[in-house]
Motif scaffolding. Sequence first.
Motif, PDB file in Angstrom:
ATOM      1  N   THR A 118     -18.130 -64.735  30.274  1.00  0.00           N
ATOM      2  CA  THR A 118     -16.754 -65.213  30.465  1.00  0.00           C
ATOM      3  C   THR A 118     -16.382 -65.393  31.936  1.00  0.00           C
ATOM      4  O   THR A 118     -15.481 -66.185  32.248  1.00  0.00           O
ATOM      5  N   ILE A 119     -17.044 -64.662  32.816  1.00  0.00           N
ATOM      6  CA  ILE A 119     -16.599 -64.565  34.216  1.00  0.00           C
ATOM      7  C   ILE A 119     -16.509 -65.905  34.936  1.00  0.00           C
ATOM      8  O   ILE A 119     -15.461 -66.216  35.533  1.00  0.00           O
ATOM      9  N   PRO A 120     -17.561 -66.733  34.949  1.00  0.00           N
ATOM     10  CA  PRO A 120     -17.442 -67.996  35.701  1.00  0.00           C
ATOM     11  C   PRO A 120     -16.333 -68.903  35.193  1.00  0.00           C
ATOM     12  O   PRO A 120     -15.638 -69.547  35.990  1.00  0.00           O
ATOM     13  N   TRP A 121     -16.139 -68.942  33.875  1.00  0.00           N
ATOM     14  CA  TRP A 121     -15.093 -69.802  33.310  1.00  0.00           C
ATOM     15  C   TRP A 121     -13.710 -69.285  33.676  1.00  0.00           C
ATOM     16  O   TRP A 121     -12.804 -70.080  33.988  1.00  0.00           O
ATOM     17  N   PHE A 122     -13.534 -67.967  33.655  1.00  0.00           N
ATOM     18  CA  PHE A 122     -12.242 -67.373  34.019  1.00  0.00           C
ATOM     19  C   PHE A 122     -11.936 -67.630  35.489  1.00  0.00           C
ATOM     20  O   PHE A 122     -10.819 -68.025  35.845  1.00  0.00           O
ATOM     21  N   VAL A 123     -12.923 -67.413  36.346  1.00  0.00           N
ATOM     22  CA  VAL A 123     -12.728 -67.605  37.789  1.00  0.00           C
ATOM     23  C   VAL A 123     -12.383 -69.060  38.098  1.00  0.00           C
ATOM     24  O   VAL A 123     -11.444 -69.341  38.864  1.00  0.00           O
ATOM     25  N   ILE A 134      -8.738 -69.864  36.694  1.00  0.00           N
ATOM     26  CA  ILE A 134      -7.672 -69.250  37.485  1.00  0.00           C
ATOM     27  C   ILE A 134      -7.596 -69.869  38.885  1.00  0.00           C
ATOM     28  O   ILE A 134      -6.503 -70.081  39.429  1.00  0.00           O
ATOM     29  N   THR A 135      -8.742 -70.159  39.475  1.00  0.00           N
ATOM     30  CA  THR A 135      -8.759 -70.759  40.819  1.00  0.00           C
ATOM     31  C   THR A 135      -8.084 -72.127  40.814  1.00  0.00           C
ATOM     32  O   THR A 135      -7.258 -72.431  41.689  1.00  0.00           O
ATOM     33  N   HIS A 179      -4.282 -73.262  42.519  1.00  0.00           N
ATOM     34  CA  HIS A 179      -4.043 -74.394  43.418  1.00  0.00           C
ATOM     35  C   HIS A 179      -3.237 -75.511  42.750  1.00  0.00           C
ATOM     36  O   HIS A 179      -3.085 -76.605  43.316  1.00  0.00           O
ATOM     37  N   GLY A 180      -2.730 -75.233  41.546  1.00  0.00           N
ATOM     38  CA  GLY A 180      -1.854 -76.179  40.874  1.00  0.00           C
ATOM     39  C   GLY A 180      -2.543 -77.281  40.103  1.00  0.00           C
ATOM     40  O   GLY A 180      -1.887 -78.212  39.616  1.00  0.00           O
ATOM     41  N   HIS A 181      -3.859 -77.181  39.936  1.00  0.00           N
ATOM     42  CA  HIS A 181      -4.608 -78.225  39.215  1.00  0.00           C
ATOM     43  C   HIS A 181      -4.729 -77.838  37.733  1.00  0.00           C
ATOM     44  O   HIS A 181      -5.819 -77.551  37.241  1.00  0.00           O
ATOM     45  N   TYR A 182      -3.606 -77.868  37.037  1.00  0.00           N
ATOM     46  CA  TYR A 182      -3.567 -77.358  35.663  1.00  0.00           C
ATOM     47  C   TYR A 182      -4.399 -78.192  34.691  1.00  0.00           C
ATOM     48  O   TYR A 182      -5.059 -77.643  33.807  1.00  0.00           O
ATOM     49  N   ILE A 183      -4.365 -79.498  34.842  1.00  0.00           N
ATOM     50  CA  ILE A 183      -5.131 -80.361  33.940  1.00  0.00           C
ATOM     51  C   ILE A 183      -6.619 -80.100  34.115  1.00  0.00           C
ATOM     52  O   ILE A 183      -7.376 -80.006  33.132  1.00  0.00           O
ATOM     53  N   LEU A 184      -7.053 -79.984  35.365  1.00  0.00           N
ATOM     54  CA  LEU A 184      -8.464 -79.698  35.636  1.00  0.00           C
ATOM     55  C   LEU A 184      -8.848 -78.309  35.143  1.00  0.00           C
ATOM     56  O   LEU A 184     -10.001 -78.070  34.765  1.00  0.00           O
ATOM     57  N   ALA A 185      -7.894 -77.400  35.136  1.00  0.00           N
ATOM     58  CA  ALA A 185      -8.166 -76.020  34.716  1.00  0.00           C
ATOM     59  C   ALA A 185      -8.338 -75.899  33.208  1.00  0.00           C
ATOM     60  O   ALA A 185      -9.030 -74.988  32.730  1.00  0.00           O
ATOM     61  N   LEU A 186      -7.733 -76.820  32.456  1.00  0.00           N
ATOM     62  CA  LEU A 186      -7.712 -76.697  30.995  1.00  0.00           C
ATOM     63  C   LEU A 186      -9.086 -76.550  30.335  1.00  0.00           C
ATOM     64  O   LEU A 186      -9.279 -75.639  29.524  1.00  0.00           O
ATOM     65  N   PRO A 187     -10.070 -77.407  30.644  1.00  0.00           N
ATOM     66  CA  PRO A 187     -11.375 -77.230  29.989  1.00  0.00           C
ATOM     67  C   PRO A 187     -12.031 -75.894  30.325  1.00  0.00           C
ATOM     68  O   PRO A 187     -12.695 -75.302  29.479  1.00  0.00           O
ATOM     69  N   PHE A 188     -11.827 -75.415  31.558  1.00  0.00           N
ATOM     70  CA  PHE A 188     -12.407 -74.131  31.933  1.00  0.00           C
ATOM     71  C   PHE A 188     -11.689 -72.985  31.225  1.00  0.00           C
ATOM     72  O   PHE A 188     -12.317 -71.984  30.853  1.00  0.00           O
ATOM     73  N   SER A 189     -10.390 -73.138  31.007  1.00  0.00           N
ATOM     74  CA  SER A 189      -9.642 -72.146  30.228  1.00  0.00           C
ATOM     75  C   SER A 189     -10.137 -72.118  28.788  1.00  0.00           C
ATOM     76  O   SER A 189     -10.265 -71.051  28.180  1.00  0.00           O
ATOM     77  N   ALA A 190     -10.418 -73.313  28.249  1.00  0.00           N
ATOM     78  CA  ALA A 190     -10.931 -73.409  26.876  1.00  0.00           C
ATOM     79  C   ALA A 190     -12.289 -72.736  26.765  1.00  0.00           C
ATOM     80  O   ALA A 190     -12.561 -72.011  25.802  1.00  0.00           O
ATOM     81  N   PHE A 191     -13.162 -72.957  27.756  1.00  0.00           N
ATOM     82  CA  PHE A 191     -14.476 -72.327  27.729  1.00  0.00           C
ATOM     83  C   PHE A 191     -14.370 -70.821  27.939  1.00  0.00           C
ATOM     84  O   PHE A 191     -15.159 -70.058  27.386  1.00  0.00           O
ATOM     85  N   PHE A 192     -13.388 -70.383  28.736  1.00  0.00           N
ATOM     86  CA  PHE A 192     -13.171 -68.937  28.860  1.00  0.00           C
ATOM     87  C   PHE A 192     -12.779 -68.354  27.513  1.00  0.00           C
ATOM     88  O   PHE A 192     -13.308 -67.320  27.089  1.00  0.00           O
ATOM     89  N   TYR A 236       0.601 -69.949  33.487  1.00  0.00           N
ATOM     90  CA  TYR A 236      -0.238 -70.985  32.881  1.00  0.00           C
ATOM     91  C   TYR A 236      -1.287 -70.353  31.979  1.00  0.00           C
ATOM     92  O   TYR A 236      -1.480 -70.780  30.829  1.00  0.00           O
ATOM     93  N   HIS A 237      -1.977 -69.345  32.484  1.00  0.00           N
ATOM     94  CA  HIS A 237      -3.048 -68.694  31.714  1.00  0.00           C
ATOM     95  C   HIS A 237      -2.496 -68.095  30.415  1.00  0.00           C
ATOM     96  O   HIS A 237      -3.097 -68.268  29.347  1.00  0.00           O
ATOM     97  N   ILE A 238      -1.380 -67.416  30.497  1.00  0.00           N
ATOM     98  CA  ILE A 238      -0.777 -66.792  29.316  1.00  0.00           C
ATOM     99  C   ILE A 238      -0.425 -67.841  28.267  1.00  0.00           C
ATOM    100  O   ILE A 238      -0.723 -67.680  27.073  1.00  0.00           O
ATOM    101  N   ILE A 239       0.194 -68.927  28.696  1.00  0.00           N
ATOM    102  CA  ILE A 239       0.595 -69.980  27.756  1.00  0.00           C
ATOM    103  C   ILE A 239      -0.627 -70.581  27.062  1.00  0.00           C
ATOM    104  O   ILE A 239      -0.638 -70.771  25.837  1.00  0.00           O
ATOM    105  N   VAL A 240      -1.680 -70.873  27.834  1.00  0.00           N
ATOM    106  CA  VAL A 240      -2.882 -71.476  27.254  1.00  0.00           C
ATOM    107  C   VAL A 240      -3.558 -70.512  26.276  1.00  0.00           C
ATOM    108  O   VAL A 240      -4.029 -70.923  25.205  1.00  0.00           O
ATOM    109  N   MET A 241      -3.596 -69.228  26.617  1.00  0.00           N
ATOM    110  CA  MET A 241      -4.226 -68.251  25.730  1.00  0.00           C
ATOM    111  C   MET A 241      -3.441 -68.108  24.420  1.00  0.00           C
ATOM    112  O   MET A 241      -4.037 -67.994  23.342  1.00  0.00           O
ATOM    113  N   ILE A 242      -2.127 -68.131  24.489  1.00  0.00           N
ATOM    114  CA  ILE A 242      -1.312 -68.031  23.274  1.00  0.00           C
ATOM    115  C   ILE A 242      -1.544 -69.249  22.377  1.00  0.00           C
ATOM    116  O   ILE A 242      -1.666 -69.130  21.155  1.00  0.00           O
TER     117      ILE A 242
END
Length: 260
Positions: free
Chosen positions: A30-35, A38-39, A43-56, A177-183
Amino acid sequence: MTHKEIIKKIEWKDLKNLSIKEMLIENNLTIPWFVLSITLAYHGHYILALPFSAFFFLTALRQVHNGFHNSLGTNKFLTWLSLYINSVLMMTSIHAVKFNHIRHHKYCLTEQDYEGKSASMTWYGAILYGPIHMFLIHKITLKLGNKYYKRNVIFQLISILIFATIVFYFNIYFLIYHIIVMIIGEFLMAFFAVWTVHHDTHESPEMARTQRTSWKNKITFSMFYHLEHHLFPAVPTIKLPELAKRIDEVLPEIEKKQTF
């Protein structure tokens, strides 16, 4: 062919053992996907973060799922710690999920299987049922679980509440952002983790759906080898491709309904 007959025909007990490398993979996947998630969110790149959040979320689900069956290759405390940390990060009591998942294996797709309720619904019904599903598994655990489960569920829910309170009080935007995506992920569990692998299998509940397409299994981290998991729940996820190969070689006649 019955479940017991299948178990007798397949060599599987050697697959329970993990090498040090495999243990490290299962406990740190889980670690690389979480990092990355969150990173990018920081930096405000929520759309780019979404696939990594999904993989986490997916890899965390794989990790806790192995923890449910004591298949992480670690001792009891480290397995508990993994379930606790992922409870806070995934915004749900993982011990509540564990209690219902163990019952799911015991009472698969019967009235006593609360995890499997959405399997008999339509695909869109399972999606709409998602929030009820998450509420129900907590309620059932607090009602039917023993002191160990109840204590852990309450402790995890309090920890989640403290975490969420701090995040929203101090307006930590990337964690909001992380909390909303996880819910959202949790609300989709009744569809992705139950309906996709169990719909139209009520006549033989132990014969769940599976996935045999290589690239699909790679992008889903082998989480849809569900037929194999139900037949041999003690086998760690990392060993399921080998288990599937053995089943195909020894019992090619077994019907393998595809997940997607």
